[in-house]
Design an enzyme around this catalytic site. Structure first.
Site, PDB file in Angstrom:
ATOM      1  N   ILE A 113     -28.867 -19.542 -31.894  1.00 19.13           N
ATOM      2  CA  ILE A 113     -28.186 -18.238 -31.861  1.00 19.13           C
ATOM      3  C   ILE A 113     -28.103 -17.719 -30.421  1.00 19.13           C
ATOM      4  O   ILE A 113     -27.042 -17.282 -29.966  1.00 19.13           O
ATOM      5  CB  ILE A 113     -28.890 -17.236 -32.803  1.00 19.13           C
ATOM      6  CG1 ILE A 113     -28.571 -17.620 -34.257  1.00 19.13           C
ATOM      7  CG2 ILE A 113     -28.458 -15.798 -32.504  1.00 19.13           C
ATOM      8  CD1 ILE A 113     -29.207 -16.746 -35.306  1.00 19.13           C
ATOM      9  N   ILE A 116     -25.416 -19.691 -28.561  1.00 21.48           N
ATOM     10  CA  ILE A 116     -24.029 -19.365 -28.890  1.00 21.48           C
ATOM     11  C   ILE A 116     -23.673 -17.948 -28.453  1.00 21.48           C
ATOM     12  O   ILE A 116     -22.594 -17.708 -27.922  1.00 21.48           O
ATOM     13  CB  ILE A 116     -23.774 -19.590 -30.395  1.00 21.48           C
ATOM     14  CG1 ILE A 116     -23.813 -21.098 -30.663  1.00 21.48           C
ATOM     15  CG2 ILE A 116     -22.442 -18.990 -30.824  1.00 21.48           C
ATOM     16  CD1 ILE A 116     -23.785 -21.496 -32.109  1.00 21.48           C
ATOM     17  N   GLU A 117     -24.605 -17.032 -28.624  1.00 19.12           N
ATOM     18  CA  GLU A 117     -24.320 -15.642 -28.259  1.00 19.12           C
ATOM     19  C   GLU A 117     -24.143 -15.450 -26.756  1.00 19.12           C
ATOM     20  O   GLU A 117     -23.192 -14.800 -26.324  1.00 19.12           O
ATOM     21  CB  GLU A 117     -25.431 -14.711 -28.764  1.00 19.12           C
ATOM     22  CG  GLU A 117     -25.507 -14.579 -30.285  1.00 19.12           C
ATOM     23  CD  GLU A 117     -24.326 -13.821 -30.871  1.00 19.12           C
ATOM     24  OE1 GLU A 117     -23.605 -13.151 -30.118  1.00 19.12           O
ATOM     25  OE2 GLU A 117     -24.124 -13.918 -32.100  1.00 19.12           O
ATOM     26  N   THR A 118     -25.091 -15.972 -25.971  1.00 19.58           N
ATOM     27  CA  THR A 118     -25.079 -15.645 -24.530  1.00 19.58           C
ATOM     28  C   THR A 118     -25.360 -16.835 -23.624  1.00 19.58           C
ATOM     29  O   THR A 118     -25.671 -16.635 -22.453  1.00 19.58           O
ATOM     30  CB  THR A 118     -26.144 -14.559 -24.216  1.00 19.58           C
ATOM     31  OG1 THR A 118     -27.444 -15.052 -24.616  1.00 19.58           O
ATOM     32  CG2 THR A 118     -25.858 -13.264 -24.926  1.00 19.58           C
ATOM     33  N   TYR A 281     -18.825 -19.379 -37.126  1.00 22.36           N
ATOM     34  CA  TYR A 281     -19.984 -18.989 -36.316  1.00 22.36           C
ATOM     35  C   TYR A 281     -21.265 -19.560 -36.940  1.00 22.36           C
ATOM     36  O   TYR A 281     -22.064 -20.232 -36.283  1.00 22.36           O
ATOM     37  CB  TYR A 281     -20.079 -17.463 -36.214  1.00 22.36           C
ATOM     38  CG  TYR A 281     -21.352 -16.993 -35.563  1.00 22.36           C
ATOM     39  CD1 TYR A 281     -21.480 -16.971 -34.177  1.00 22.36           C
ATOM     40  CD2 TYR A 281     -22.457 -16.604 -36.328  1.00 22.36           C
ATOM     41  CE1 TYR A 281     -22.666 -16.578 -33.575  1.00 22.36           C
ATOM     42  CE2 TYR A 281     -23.644 -16.216 -35.738  1.00 22.36           C
ATOM     43  CZ  TYR A 281     -23.738 -16.199 -34.360  1.00 22.36           C
ATOM     44  OH  TYR A 281     -24.912 -15.815 -33.773  1.00 22.36           O
TER      45      TYR A 281
END
Ligand code: CA
Length: 294
Positions: A113, A116-118, A281
């Site tokens: 996570i 993928i997020e940052t 996602y």
């Protein structure tokens, strides 16, 4: 005459005084009457907000919707991101283990996570959250109500956490920090996992790790649960017992390299999709998780 007219239009599109917007009175009143903010402070902040048209574009066409699964997968499931994720796990193994022990969310899922997020904290977003939430909250035709509510949450969050409301940055949709929490999630689910008495998703990777695990746990993560099971068309029934309701399982179809892949999304798939409401996602999180386990 024509030039002057164009100049005025141009200026209006760049700077909009959101203290003057027809919907702003409701926001100002709620902040003042329900949350005790000083009216002149709120007006001053809204005057400072800037309309950013590219946010309206982005929110109408998010990557999750415009890109094919192959394209989306190519962005996130690649060598560099997998390697960086494995390095991240090594570097933060102690705190990841603590999160896994406390919330039963595997370290690879938390790391996927973050990846993928940052990109593991390397890209937390460069827009002022104030500009995002005012632009979308006042001028987005479809979801302005949601973003106005987030704007109010953002006022509360910055007051509680002593953040500079004019300087705090995030994604085009107002998501912040390592884990990209929107304001309401930050207030409700972010935790102080390094025990310094302050919840800091911008600077504390420990807090971000604990907060992701806490979020997933609260949204239905199951210790022994699965994310997805491979399935085959017309053969869905094989994968759940007769007494279980069909609504608990999500049939998923992805076109990958020209082939159809079928999966059943389980409880933990749902928990991930609550983080970001999108099948691609959640599927990318699953794929990256599997790569990180290798
Ligand atoms: Ca902390």
């Amino acid at each position: 005459m024509k030039k002057i007219f164009l100049l005025i239009i141009f200026n209006l599109s760049v700077i909009a005084d959101y203290s003057d917007h027809k919907e702003s009175e409701i926001v100002i009143n709620e902040l003042v009457n329900q949350h005790g903010f000083d009216k002149s402070f709120v007006i001053q902040v809204l005057k400072n907000a800037q309309r950013r048209d590219e946010m309206l574009e982005s929110v109408a066409n998010p990557a999750e919707k415009t890109k094919t699964w192959d394209d989306y997968k190519a962005i996130f499931i690649k060598k560099k991101r997998i390697q960086d994720g494995q390095d991240f796990i090594k570097k933060n193994s102690e705190v990841l283990q603590k999160a896994e022990d406390t919330y039963h969310v595997p370290k690879e899922v938390i790391t996927a996570i973050l990846g993928i997020e940052t990109n593991y904290g390397k890209n937390m977003g460069n827009f002022r959250v104030l500009d995002s939430l005012t632009t979308l909250g006042f001028d987005d035709p479809r979801r302005s109500k949601f973003f106005r509510s987030e704007l109010i949450q953002f006022f509360l969050l910055t007051r509680e956490n002593n953040l500079d409301i004019l300087k705090t940055k995030g994604s085009y949709a107002g998501a912040m920090g390592y884990s990209q929490f929107i304001s309401s999630s930050y207030r409700a689910y972010a935790i102080d996992f390094d025990d310094d008495g302050y919840v800091d998703l911008f600077n504390s990777v420990e807090d971000a790790i604990g907060s992701i695990a806490n979020y997933l746990k609260i949204h239905g993560w199951k210790k022994e649960g699965k994310i997805v099971t491979r399935s085959y068309p017309n053969n869905v029934r094989k994968f759940y017992k007769p007494h279980e309701s069909l609504t608990q399982f999500i049939p998923l179809r992805f076109e990958e390299d020209g082939k159809d892949l079928h999966f059943i999304g389980d409880d933990n798939f749902r928990a991930i999709a609550r983080y970001n409401i999108s099948d691609v996602y959640a599927m990318a999180v699953y794929y990256l998780t599997e790569e990180l386990k290798k």
